[in-house]
Design an enzyme around this catalytic site. Structure first.
Site, mmCIF file in Angstrom:
data_model
loop_
_atom_site.group_PDB
_atom_site.id
_atom_site.type_symbol
_atom_site.label_atom_id
_atom_site.label_comp_id
_atom_site.label_asym_id
_atom_site.label_seq_id
_atom_site.Cartn_x
_atom_site.Cartn_y
_atom_site.Cartn_z
ATOM 1 N N VAL A 13 3.483 7.041 3.286
ATOM 2 C CA VAL A 13 2.475 6.691 2.519
ATOM 3 C C VAL A 13 2.952 6.840 1.007
ATOM 4 O O VAL A 13 2.961 5.833 0.343
ATOM 5 C CB VAL A 13 1.029 6.849 2.758
ATOM 6 C CG1 VAL A 13 -0.042 6.680 1.577
ATOM 7 C CG2 VAL A 13 0.441 6.721 4.189
ATOM 8 N N THR B 47 6.064 4.799 0.096
ATOM 9 C CA THR B 47 5.767 3.252 -0.220
ATOM 10 C C THR B 47 4.671 3.058 -1.480
ATOM 11 O O THR B 47 4.952 2.322 -2.229
ATOM 12 C CB THR B 47 5.023 2.700 0.995
ATOM 13 O OG1 THR B 47 6.069 3.265 2.185
ATOM 14 C CG2 THR B 47 4.742 1.339 0.997
ATOM 15 N N GLU B 48 3.780 4.071 -1.862
ATOM 16 C CA GLU B 48 2.952 3.928 -2.691
ATOM 17 C C GLU B 48 3.513 3.990 -4.235
ATOM 18 O O GLU B 48 2.939 3.566 -4.989
ATOM 19 C CB GLU B 48 1.631 4.693 -2.657
ATOM 20 C CG GLU B 48 0.821 4.405 -1.284
ATOM 21 C CD GLU B 48 -0.156 3.262 -1.732
ATOM 22 O OE1 GLU B 48 -0.030 2.581 -2.648
ATOM 23 O OE2 GLU B 48 -0.804 2.917 -0.963
ATOM 24 N N SER B 49 4.210 5.229 -4.231
ATOM 25 C CA SER B 49 4.398 5.765 -5.792
ATOM 26 C C SER B 49 5.936 6.133 -5.803
ATOM 27 O O SER B 49 6.470 6.479 -6.865
ATOM 28 C CB SER B 49 3.739 6.784 -5.937
ATOM 29 O OG SER B 49 3.957 8.217 -5.350
ATOM 30 N N TYR C 275 3.461 -4.005 3.356
ATOM 31 C CA TYR C 275 3.045 -2.333 3.228
ATOM 32 C C TYR C 275 3.125 -1.625 4.376
ATOM 33 O O TYR C 275 3.751 -0.805 4.731
ATOM 34 C CB TYR C 275 1.736 -2.312 2.572
ATOM 35 C CG TYR C 275 1.128 -0.826 2.276
ATOM 36 C CD1 TYR C 275 1.462 -0.199 1.325
ATOM 37 C CD2 TYR C 275 0.395 -0.644 3.404
ATOM 38 C CE1 TYR C 275 0.815 0.823 1.118
ATOM 39 C CE2 TYR C 275 -0.288 0.875 3.154
ATOM 40 C CZ TYR C 275 -0.005 1.728 1.954
ATOM 41 O OH TYR C 275 -0.361 2.945 1.926
#
Length: 230
Positions: free
Chosen positions: A115, A118-120, A215
């Site tokens: 996560v 992928t997010e940041s 995502y």
């Protein structure tokens, strides 16, 4: 004049652009669901227990291929950075925080890393166009409901993001694809579409926003890679 750039700098620039283009949260979904978080999370998250082995087992199944196989190749081929692999050094500064949150909320550390990647891209100061902040890209309303006072503080952000992810896994009975769809697009959208199981996500993936489709694949692929790295 010839200019030479450090490849590492180029990689970070491309990664930043990729994150901004591919991983920004859906503003409409966040506005729609954000007001609900403050009302629900205090009640629903307060009972989190590290002994909830159902979540751990469900998250672990992501890494062993136990969940339905989405079309990751088509998801990733659309990005110039689709073949980007996890840099094991990128997360080293947060390994202790990730391990602590994983133990506290019954999650697999590899899923949390997936996560965050992928997010940041492990950038604690990241801010999406929709206003999501920090390593796990928390919206302000979500962060408030999770008791996070500073989304740019890695310890608070990881703990809050892991707590929210744990809640979503419980809400969707360990169906990781549904939980990830809700993390990105908002639980309200997932519930209205009835995509509350991994089988439903697999069969009706096209009903989700394209960003959310990408995502889910990116997080699961990254999580499997982190799991292999140990």
């Amino acid at each position: 004049m010839n200019v030479t750039m450090d490849p590492r700098v180029v990689k970070q620039l491309l990664l930043s652009q990729w994150i901004n283009n591919a991983n920004s949260l859906d503003p409409s979904a966040q506005t729609e669901d954000g007001s609900v978080f403050g009302l629900l999370l205090n009640d629903l998250l307060g009972s989190s227990d590290s002994s909830d082995t159902g979540i751990s087992e469900a998250a672990s199944s992501v890494m062993t291929g136990g969940l339905p196989n989405l079309s990751y190749s088509s998801v990733l081929n659309g990005s110039a950075l689709g073949a980007l692999t996890a840099d094991s050094g990128s997360s080293s500064a947060y390994d202790g925080l990730i391990a602590a949150a994983a133990s506290k909320y019954g999650l697999d550390p590899a899923l949390i890393k997936g996560v965050i990647q992928t997010e940041s891209g492990f950038n604690a100061g990241a801010v999406s166009p929709a206003g999501a902040k920090g390593l796990m890209q928390l919206m302000d309303d979500t962060a408030k409901g999770l008791g996070v006072n500073d989304s740019f503080d890695p310890a608070q952000n990881i703990d809050g993001g892991a707590r929210f992810l744990s809640y979503l896994l419980r809400k969707y009975d360990g169906n990781a694809s549904s939980a990830l769809a809700a993390y990105n697009a908002g639980p309200g959208r997932v519930d209205r579409l009835g995509l509350t199981t991994d089988e439903a996500i697999r069969d009706r993936l096209a009903e989700l926003p394209e960003e959310t489709q990408r995502y889910i694949g990116k997080v699961l692929a990254a999580a499997r890679q982190w799991s292999r790295q140990g």
